[in-house]
Structure formats: structure tokens, C-alpha cells
Design a protein around this motif. Sequence first.
Motif, PDB file in Angstrom:
ATOM      1  N   ALA A   1     -36.930 -21.503  21.014  1.00 49.20           N
ATOM      2  CA  ALA A   1     -35.604 -22.121  21.486  1.00 49.20           C
ATOM      3  C   ALA A   1     -35.617 -23.609  20.766  1.00 49.20           C
ATOM      4  O   ALA A   1     -33.938 -23.578  19.984  1.00 49.20           O
ATOM      5  CB  ALA A   1     -35.489 -22.209  22.923  1.00 49.20           C
ATOM      6  N   ASP A   2     -35.863 -24.477  20.244  1.00 48.38           N
ATOM      7  CA  ASP A   2     -35.365 -25.708  19.961  1.00 48.38           C
ATOM      8  C   ASP A   2     -33.935 -26.106  20.712  1.00 48.38           C
ATOM      9  O   ASP A   2     -33.612 -26.605  19.875  1.00 48.38           O
ATOM     10  CB  ASP A   2     -35.239 -25.072  18.237  1.00 48.38           C
ATOM     11  CG  ASP A   2     -36.242 -24.861  17.776  1.00 48.38           C
ATOM     12  OD1 ASP A   2     -37.824 -25.552  18.294  1.00 48.38           O
ATOM     13  OD2 ASP A   2     -36.398 -23.921  16.533  1.00 48.38           O
ATOM     14  N   SER A   3     -33.774 -25.991  22.127  1.00 47.37           N
ATOM     15  CA  SER A   3     -32.786 -26.816  22.312  1.00 47.37           C
ATOM     16  C   SER A   3     -32.877 -28.854  22.636  1.00 47.37           C
ATOM     17  O   SER A   3     -32.452 -28.887  23.369  1.00 47.37           O
ATOM     18  CB  SER A   3     -33.432 -25.784  23.820  1.00 47.37           C
ATOM     19  OG  SER A   3     -33.439 -26.158  24.490  1.00 47.37           O
ATOM     20  N   GLY A   4     -34.408 -29.127  22.398  1.00 47.07           N
ATOM     21  CA  GLY A   4     -34.969 -30.178  22.496  1.00 47.07           C
ATOM     22  C   GLY A   4     -35.810 -30.382  22.874  1.00 47.07           C
ATOM     23  O   GLY A   4     -36.726 -29.743  21.474  1.00 47.07           O
ATOM     24  N   PRO A   5     -36.309 -31.431  21.751  1.00 46.29           N
ATOM     25  CA  PRO A   5     -37.505 -31.973  21.734  1.00 46.29           C
ATOM     26  C   PRO A   5     -38.612 -31.471  22.782  1.00 46.29           C
ATOM     27  O   PRO A   5     -38.895 -30.829  23.664  1.00 46.29           O
ATOM     28  CB  PRO A   5     -37.887 -33.205  21.488  1.00 46.29           C
ATOM     29  CG  PRO A   5     -36.099 -33.852  22.603  1.00 46.29           C
ATOM     30  CD  PRO A   5     -35.740 -32.924  22.886  1.00 46.29           C
ATOM     31  N   TYR A   6     -39.232 -31.618  21.165  1.00 49.15           N
ATOM     32  CA  TYR A   6     -41.380 -30.249  22.365  1.00 49.15           C
ATOM     33  C   TYR A   6     -41.181 -31.326  23.445  1.00 49.15           C
ATOM     34  O   TYR A   6     -41.563 -32.214  23.939  1.00 49.15           O
ATOM     35  CB  TYR A   6     -43.072 -30.858  20.777  1.00 49.15           C
ATOM     36  CG  TYR A   6     -43.862 -30.307  21.340  1.00 49.15           C
ATOM     37  CD1 TYR A   6     -43.466 -29.063  21.596  1.00 49.15           C
ATOM     38  CD2 TYR A   6     -44.634 -30.930  22.317  1.00 49.15           C
ATOM     39  CE1 TYR A   6     -44.777 -28.190  22.011  1.00 49.15           C
ATOM     40  CE2 TYR A   6     -45.563 -30.653  22.201  1.00 49.15           C
ATOM     41  CZ  TYR A   6     -46.316 -28.810  22.854  1.00 49.15           C
ATOM     42  OH  TYR A   6     -47.002 -28.251  22.758  1.00 49.15           O
ATOM     43  N   GLY A   7     -41.661 -30.618  24.117  1.00 48.37           N
ATOM     44  CA  GLY A   7     -42.324 -30.837  25.691  1.00 48.37           C
ATOM     45  C   GLY A   7     -41.344 -31.333  26.756  1.00 48.37           C
ATOM     46  O   GLY A   7     -41.349 -31.425  27.559  1.00 48.37           O
ATOM     47  N   TYR A   8     -39.677 -31.185  25.720  1.00 51.73           N
ATOM     48  CA  TYR A   8     -37.984 -31.167  26.981  1.00 51.73           C
ATOM     49  C   TYR A   8     -37.097 -29.930  26.785  1.00 51.73           C
ATOM     50  O   TYR A   8     -36.526 -30.501  26.966  1.00 51.73           O
ATOM     51  CB  TYR A   8     -37.592 -32.700  26.523  1.00 51.73           C
ATOM     52  CG  TYR A   8     -38.471 -34.174  26.973  1.00 51.73           C
ATOM     53  CD1 TYR A   8     -39.240 -34.291  28.064  1.00 51.73           C
ATOM     54  CD2 TYR A   8     -39.405 -34.634  25.687  1.00 51.73           C
ATOM     55  CE1 TYR A   8     -39.630 -35.271  28.409  1.00 51.73           C
ATOM     56  CE2 TYR A   8     -41.039 -35.346  26.610  1.00 51.73           C
ATOM     57  CZ  TYR A   8     -40.611 -35.985  27.515  1.00 51.73           C
ATOM     58  OH  TYR A   8     -41.574 -37.590  28.082  1.00 51.73           O
ATOM     59  N   ASP A   9     -37.704 -28.674  26.308  1.00 54.20           N
ATOM     60  CA  ASP A   9     -37.564 -27.973  25.664  1.00 54.20           C
ATOM     61  C   ASP A   9     -37.215 -27.256  26.992  1.00 54.20           C
ATOM     62  O   ASP A   9     -38.082 -26.059  27.218  1.00 54.20           O
ATOM     63  CB  ASP A   9     -37.690 -27.023  24.691  1.00 54.20           C
ATOM     64  CG  ASP A   9     -36.127 -26.181  24.610  1.00 54.20           C
ATOM     65  OD1 ASP A   9     -36.101 -25.523  25.036  1.00 54.20           O
ATOM     66  OD2 ASP A   9     -37.380 -25.931  22.821  1.00 54.20           O
ATOM     67  N   LEU A  10     -36.099 -27.478  27.788  1.00 55.17           N
ATOM     68  CA  LEU A  10     -36.017 -27.052  28.563  1.00 55.17           C
ATOM     69  C   LEU A  10     -35.353 -25.213  28.917  1.00 55.17           C
ATOM     70  O   LEU A  10     -35.474 -24.012  29.810  1.00 55.17           O
ATOM     71  CB  LEU A  10     -34.515 -27.084  29.421  1.00 55.17           C
ATOM     72  CG  LEU A  10     -34.970 -29.314  29.556  1.00 55.17           C
ATOM     73  CD1 LEU A  10     -33.170 -29.299  30.966  1.00 55.17           C
ATOM     74  CD2 LEU A  10     -36.308 -29.191  31.102  1.00 55.17           C
ATOM     75  N   VAL A  11     -34.992 -24.898  28.085  1.00 53.88           N
ATOM     76  CA  VAL A  11     -34.549 -23.189  28.149  1.00 53.88           C
ATOM     77  C   VAL A  11     -36.299 -22.393  27.788  1.00 53.88           C
ATOM     78  O   VAL A  11     -36.015 -21.579  27.866  1.00 53.88           O
ATOM     79  CB  VAL A  11     -33.802 -22.911  26.184  1.00 53.88           C
ATOM     80  CG1 VAL A  11     -33.623 -21.443  26.043  1.00 53.88           C
ATOM     81  CG2 VAL A  11     -32.430 -23.364  26.870  1.00 53.88           C
TER      82      VAL A  11
END
Length: 112
Positions: free
Chosen positions: A23-33
Motif C-alpha cells: 500500500a505504501d500509505s505510511g512508513p514501514y510498520g505504520y502502514d494502516l492499509v
Amino acid sequence: MIEVNVDRSSTGEILTFSMSGHADSGPYGYDLVCAGASAVSFGAVNAIASICNVELNVDMKDEGGYLLCAVPEEMNRAVREQVQLLLEGMLVSLATIAEEYGEYITIDESRR
């Protein structure tokens, strides 16, 4: 982007589903999608194994970036209905994620 592909029989039963990409909707470990889609799909696979006593044919690659699951052909009707219900529930959950975060996840369905 996460791409979900669902292959259905002519009668509408789910035969296979796959998820690929990130998804790359957030940083690694914080990608909620990514976390949500992974939790929903792996939860469904685990529920099918635990509740229905059916092991899907699973193929995983690319360090978590690819999942392919196929429903075995041989099982009785009642178990097949339970498996299908759990898979349909998984798709509803994934579609809910896609409604909110469509720029990070897509769902495509096809029939044989």
C-alpha cells in the motif's frame, strides 16, 4: 498499491484470491492499509482452517508482497458453504478498506 484479484466460478463461488503489492500509505510498520488488508486476509485463511478444518492452498512470495489462495475442490456442501461465507466476509472487509483508501488498494473480480 495493493491489488486484490478474485476468481469466481460461473455460479459465483470464490475459487481463488490473490493480493499483491504494498500500500505504501505510511512508513514501514505504520502502514494502516497494509496492516488492515493483511489482517483481514490472513484472518480469513486462519478462520477457514480453524472453523472449517480446511487448509486453503496458499502461496506466499516477495516478503509479504504476494499471497495466492485457492479453495480445494473436494469438500462436502456444508463445509463449502462455510468456506464461501468466510471468504465473502473477507471481501466485504477488504471492500470497506478500499472505499476509504481506494488510492492504496483495488479489488478486481472475474468469473470463469
